[in-house]
Scaffold this motif. Structure first.
Motif, PDB file in Angstrom:
ATOM      1  N   VAL A 141       0.849  -1.186   0.000  1.00  0.00           N
ATOM      2  CA  VAL A 141       0.000   0.000   0.000  1.00  0.00           C
ATOM      3  C   VAL A 141       0.886   1.238   0.000  1.00  0.00           C
ATOM      4  O   VAL A 141       1.944   1.256   0.617  1.00  0.00           O
ATOM      5  CB  VAL A 141      -0.947  -0.002   1.232  1.00  0.00           C
ATOM      6  N   GLU A 142       0.430   2.243  -0.737  1.00  0.00           N
ATOM      7  CA  GLU A 142       1.160   3.511  -0.790  1.00  0.00           C
ATOM      8  C   GLU A 142       0.409   4.522   0.078  1.00  0.00           C
ATOM      9  O   GLU A 142      -0.796   4.705  -0.093  1.00  0.00           O
ATOM     10  CB  GLU A 142       1.214   3.987  -2.242  1.00  0.00           C
ATOM     11  N   VAL A 143       1.127   5.149   1.007  1.00  0.00           N
ATOM     12  CA  VAL A 143       0.511   6.116   1.920  1.00  0.00           C
ATOM     13  C   VAL A 143       1.013   7.504   1.563  1.00  0.00           C
ATOM     14  O   VAL A 143       2.225   7.724   1.501  1.00  0.00           O
ATOM     15  CB  VAL A 143       0.857   5.781   3.390  1.00  0.00           C
ATOM     16  N   SER A 144       0.086   8.438   1.320  1.00  0.00           N
ATOM     17  CA  SER A 144       0.497   9.771   0.880  1.00  0.00           C
ATOM     18  C   SER A 144      -0.505  10.822   1.347  1.00  0.00           C
ATOM     19  O   SER A 144      -1.594  10.489   1.814  1.00  0.00           O
ATOM     20  CB  SER A 144       0.582   9.816  -0.652  1.00  0.00           C
ATOM     21  N   GLU A 145      -0.110  12.082   1.201  1.00  0.00           N
ATOM     22  CA  GLU A 145      -1.052  13.172   1.440  1.00  0.00           C
ATOM     23  C   GLU A 145      -1.426  13.772   0.094  1.00  0.00           C
ATOM     24  O   GLU A 145      -0.625  14.453  -0.528  1.00  0.00           O
ATOM     25  CB  GLU A 145      -0.445  14.254   2.337  1.00  0.00           C
ATOM     26  N   PRO A 146      -2.629  13.523  -0.386  1.00  0.00           N
ATOM     27  CA  PRO A 146      -3.028  14.029  -1.701  1.00  0.00           C
ATOM     28  C   PRO A 146      -3.387  15.517  -1.638  1.00  0.00           C
ATOM     29  O   PRO A 146      -3.542  16.081  -0.554  1.00  0.00           O
ATOM     30  CB  PRO A 146      -4.266  13.192  -2.025  1.00  0.00           C
ATOM     31  N   ASP A 147      -3.526  16.136  -2.787  1.00  0.00           N
ATOM     32  CA  ASP A 147      -3.947  17.537  -2.899  1.00  0.00           C
ATOM     33  C   ASP A 147      -5.465  17.603  -2.734  1.00  0.00           C
ATOM     34  O   ASP A 147      -6.213  17.655  -3.712  1.00  0.00           O
ATOM     35  CB  ASP A 147      -3.501  18.089  -4.271  1.00  0.00           C
ATOM     36  N   TYR A 204     -14.773  18.335  -0.716  1.00  0.00           N
ATOM     37  CA  TYR A 204     -13.339  18.066  -0.682  1.00  0.00           C
ATOM     38  C   TYR A 204     -12.760  18.475  -2.028  1.00  0.00           C
ATOM     39  O   TYR A 204     -12.878  17.749  -3.024  1.00  0.00           O
ATOM     40  CB  TYR A 204     -13.070  16.581  -0.469  1.00  0.00           C
ATOM     41  N   LEU A 205     -12.152  19.668  -2.051  1.00  0.00           N
ATOM     42  CA  LEU A 205     -11.548  20.200  -3.278  1.00  0.00           C
ATOM     43  C   LEU A 205     -10.326  19.360  -3.653  1.00  0.00           C
ATOM     44  O   LEU A 205      -9.439  19.137  -2.826  1.00  0.00           O
ATOM     45  CB  LEU A 205     -11.119  21.650  -3.024  1.00  0.00           C
ATOM     46  N   MET A 206     -10.282  18.882  -4.904  1.00  0.00           N
ATOM     47  CA  MET A 206      -9.187  17.997  -5.328  1.00  0.00           C
ATOM     48  C   MET A 206      -8.211  18.693  -6.276  1.00  0.00           C
ATOM     49  O   MET A 206      -7.494  18.030  -7.022  1.00  0.00           O
ATOM     50  CB  MET A 206      -9.780  16.738  -5.977  1.00  0.00           C
ATOM     51  N   ASP A 207      -8.177  20.029  -6.233  1.00  0.00           N
ATOM     52  CA  ASP A 207      -7.216  20.796  -7.023  1.00  0.00           C
ATOM     53  C   ASP A 207      -6.937  22.103  -6.279  1.00  0.00           C
ATOM     54  O   ASP A 207      -7.732  23.041  -6.343  1.00  0.00           O
ATOM     55  CB  ASP A 207      -7.782  21.073  -8.421  1.00  0.00           C
ATOM     56  N   GLY A 208      -5.805  22.125  -5.555  1.00  0.00           N
ATOM     57  CA  GLY A 208      -5.482  23.247  -4.670  1.00  0.00           C
ATOM     58  C   GLY A 208      -5.377  24.589  -5.368  1.00  0.00           C
ATOM     59  O   GLY A 208      -5.418  25.633  -4.716  1.00  0.00           O
ATOM     60  N   ARG A 209      -5.271  24.597  -6.696  1.00  0.00           N
ATOM     61  CA  ARG A 209      -5.194  25.885  -7.417  1.00  0.00           C
ATOM     62  C   ARG A 209      -6.560  26.544  -7.535  1.00  0.00           C
ATOM     63  O   ARG A 209      -6.679  27.694  -7.940  1.00  0.00           O
ATOM     64  CB  ARG A 209      -4.632  25.654  -8.834  1.00  0.00           C
ATOM     65  N   LYS A 210      -7.619  25.793  -7.207  1.00  0.00           N
ATOM     66  CA  LYS A 210      -8.974  26.290  -7.445  1.00  0.00           C
ATOM     67  C   LYS A 210      -9.693  26.752  -6.171  1.00  0.00           C
ATOM     68  O   LYS A 210     -10.909  26.892  -6.164  1.00  0.00           O
ATOM     69  CB  LYS A 210      -9.805  25.184  -8.132  1.00  0.00           C
ATOM     70  N   GLY A 211      -8.909  26.969  -5.104  1.00  0.00           N
ATOM     71  CA  GLY A 211      -9.523  27.324  -3.819  1.00  0.00           C
ATOM     72  C   GLY A 211     -10.359  28.590  -3.878  1.00  0.00           C
ATOM     73  O   GLY A 211     -11.515  28.620  -3.423  1.00  0.00           O
ATOM     74  N   THR A 212      -9.775  29.642  -4.422  1.00  0.00           N
ATOM     75  CA  THR A 212     -10.494  30.921  -4.466  1.00  0.00           C
ATOM     76  C   THR A 212     -11.737  30.801  -5.343  1.00  0.00           C
ATOM     77  O   THR A 212     -12.817  31.291  -4.991  1.00  0.00           O
ATOM     78  CB  THR A 212      -9.563  32.031  -4.997  1.00  0.00           C
ATOM     79  N   THR A 213     -11.593  30.104  -6.474  1.00  0.00           N
ATOM     80  CA  THR A 213     -12.739  29.929  -7.386  1.00  0.00           C
ATOM     81  C   THR A 213     -13.880  29.185  -6.687  1.00  0.00           C
ATOM     82  O   THR A 213     -15.043  29.602  -6.757  1.00  0.00           O
ATOM     83  CB  THR A 213     -12.303  29.131  -8.636  1.00  0.00           C
ATOM     84  N   LEU A 214     -13.543  28.098  -5.993  1.00  0.00           N
ATOM     85  CA  LEU A 214     -14.594  27.319  -5.323  1.00  0.00           C
ATOM     86  C   LEU A 214     -15.228  28.127  -4.192  1.00  0.00           C
ATOM     87  O   LEU A 214     -16.452  28.101  -4.006  1.00  0.00           O
ATOM     88  CB  LEU A 214     -14.025  25.994  -4.792  1.00  0.00           C
ATOM     89  N   TRP A 215     -14.396  28.844  -3.435  1.00  0.00           N
ATOM     90  CA  TRP A 215     -14.924  29.664  -2.328  1.00  0.00           C
ATOM     91  C   TRP A 215     -15.971  30.657  -2.860  1.00  0.00           C
ATOM     92  O   TRP A 215     -17.071  30.771  -2.331  1.00  0.00           O
ATOM     93  CB  TRP A 215     -13.778  30.401  -1.624  1.00  0.00           C
ATOM     94  N   HIS A 216     -15.624  31.345  -3.953  1.00  0.00           N
ATOM     95  CA  HIS A 216     -16.533  32.350  -4.501  1.00  0.00           C
ATOM     96  C   HIS A 216     -17.775  31.724  -5.108  1.00  0.00           C
ATOM     97  O   HIS A 216     -18.879  32.264  -4.992  1.00  0.00           O
ATOM     98  CB  HIS A 216     -15.803  33.220  -5.536  1.00  0.00           C
TER      99      HIS A 216
END
Ligand code: THG
Length: 367
Positions: A141-147, A204-216
């Motif tokens: 199993v691969e353990v990671s912290e995803p975006d 759960y946002l799966m693309d950290g570049r889209k935070g501001t867009t999703l918030w608005h």
């Protein structure tokens, strides 16, 4: 005042710019990130969760991703809750314990596929823990912290807001169940969950570049419902009896002490971490339990920074692990982690600096 600089040690949330623009006035650290804790109107922010809808940056609820053929085996080894019937698309609130049966986190576990799980964690390093266990047990199993960065939408009007964004299917989601989807091309997981008892969802946002867009996007969809910024609310969660791991727990707390016994199945396989200890603690009975405390007096008392000693007949019987002025009960209320022989109805004294406050022990939740 001083300034705090978001860096890789104090990672900014994808919603950081949007929350600062919305007027965030205070932050805490959690999982090496900053989380907004207020926008300048504590009482208004509280009533908005009770009566309306509130939008929270909870990106600090990091995901620990388990991926691979042994992902399900690892998830079960990490948690003493029976996961054998967990379906894809279902989340479960779980206790993570160490070998001594001590509670080391209380995440929501999401099963995205037979070989893909997320642990949506509270404030302790479960990435290191899960990796160490996987390696020691020789798991594939691969353990990671995803975006992945959750945003919570909480309150009685949250369902209308999320339905207006995603469609009416969200109204059928059961508690902790979720679905992967896209919002205007932004990949998200939509779940019915969140750290309040007023109902709501988490995106759960799966693309950290889209935070501001999703918030608005959420803010605009919420405008007809008078949505506003908020955060995991101390008053609401204490009234509702929700546990704050690391706040209401110490380095010796087991799940039975903090009302999580119903999430411990003693007949899970023997390779579940801590299960031997939990079986023993369950048989012997744990040292402490968690009750409510309602303090005398009907005016707000300044909340403390840390646990306060609780005394009964002059003898120390435990700690008050939080307290807050309840806007609905018009009393100061908190959680009491007290020895087993303390019972509902007992009168106790709370030592708060120079003050001694009398209180009565009660059932949880308060409301
Ligand atoms: N959402 C997501 N991740 C999280 C939290 C969250 N990670 C950290 C933290 N919060 C985890 N802790 C909790 C604590 C309580 C609940 C959810 C997460 C909760 N408890 C209900 C109760 O105790 O009444 C329901 C439990 C049940 O019946 O299963 O909701 O909020 N993504």
């Amino acid at each position: 005042m001083f300034q705090i600089t978001p860096t890789s040690r104090l990672r900014p949330s994808p919603y950081y710019a949007a929350t600062v623009a919305a007027g965030a006035k205070s932050f805490i650290t959690y999982n090496h990130m900053l989380m907004p804790t207020g926008y300048g109107d504590p009482e208004g922010e509280y009533w908005r969760i009770i009566n309306g809808v509130s939008q929270w940056d909870v990106a600090v609820e990091r995901q620990v991703q388990l991926k691979g053929p042994d992902a399900g085996r690892l998830a079960q080894m990490l948690s003493p809750r029976d996961l054998s019937k967990q379906k894809t698309g279902q989340g479960k609130y779980v206790a993570l314990c160490n070998h001594a049966g001590t509670l080391i986190n209380d995440p929501v576990l999401l099963k995205l596929d037979d070989d893909l799980y997320w642990l949506s964690i509270a404030d302790s390093n479960i990435l290191f823990w899960s990796r160490a266990i996987a390696a020691e047990r020789g798991l594939d199993v691969e353990v990671s912290e995803p975006d992945v960065s959750p945003m919570a939408i909480q309150g009685p009007k949250a369902e209308d807001v999320v339905a207006s964004i995603c469609g009416d299917w969200v109204r059928e989601l059961r508690l902790f169940w979720f679905r992967r989807t896209e919002i205007e091309g932004i990949p998200v997981v939509v779940a019915r969950s969140g750290w309040s008892k007023q109902g709501g969802f988490e995106l759960y946002l799966m693309d950290g570049r889209k935070g501001t867009t999703l918030w608005h996007l959420v803010r605009e969809a919420g405008r007809p419902y008078d949505i506003g910024p908020g955060n995991p609310n101390a008053c609401e969660r204490i009234e509702s009896g929700l546990l704050s791991w690391g706040g209401d727990t110490d380095d010796a707390t087991n799940p039975f002490e903090v009302r999580m016994g119903r999430f411990v199945n003693l007949d899970v396989p023997d390779d579940v971490i801590g299960i031997d200890a939990l079986r023993r603690i369950s048989a012997e009975g744990s040292r402490r339990h968690q009750l409510g405390a309602v303090m005398a007096g009907d005016t707000p008392i300044e909340a403390p920074f840390w646990w306060l000693p609780i005394l009964r007949d002059g003898r120390r019987v435990g700690d008050l692990t939080n307290f807050v002025w309840s806007y609905r009960l018009k009393r100061n209320i908190g959680f009491a982690l007290v020895s087993r022989d303390c019972a509902v109805g007992d009168g106790v004294d709370i030592a708060h600096g120079d003050l001694t406050i009398s209180a009565e022990l009660t059932e949880l939740p308060f409301i």
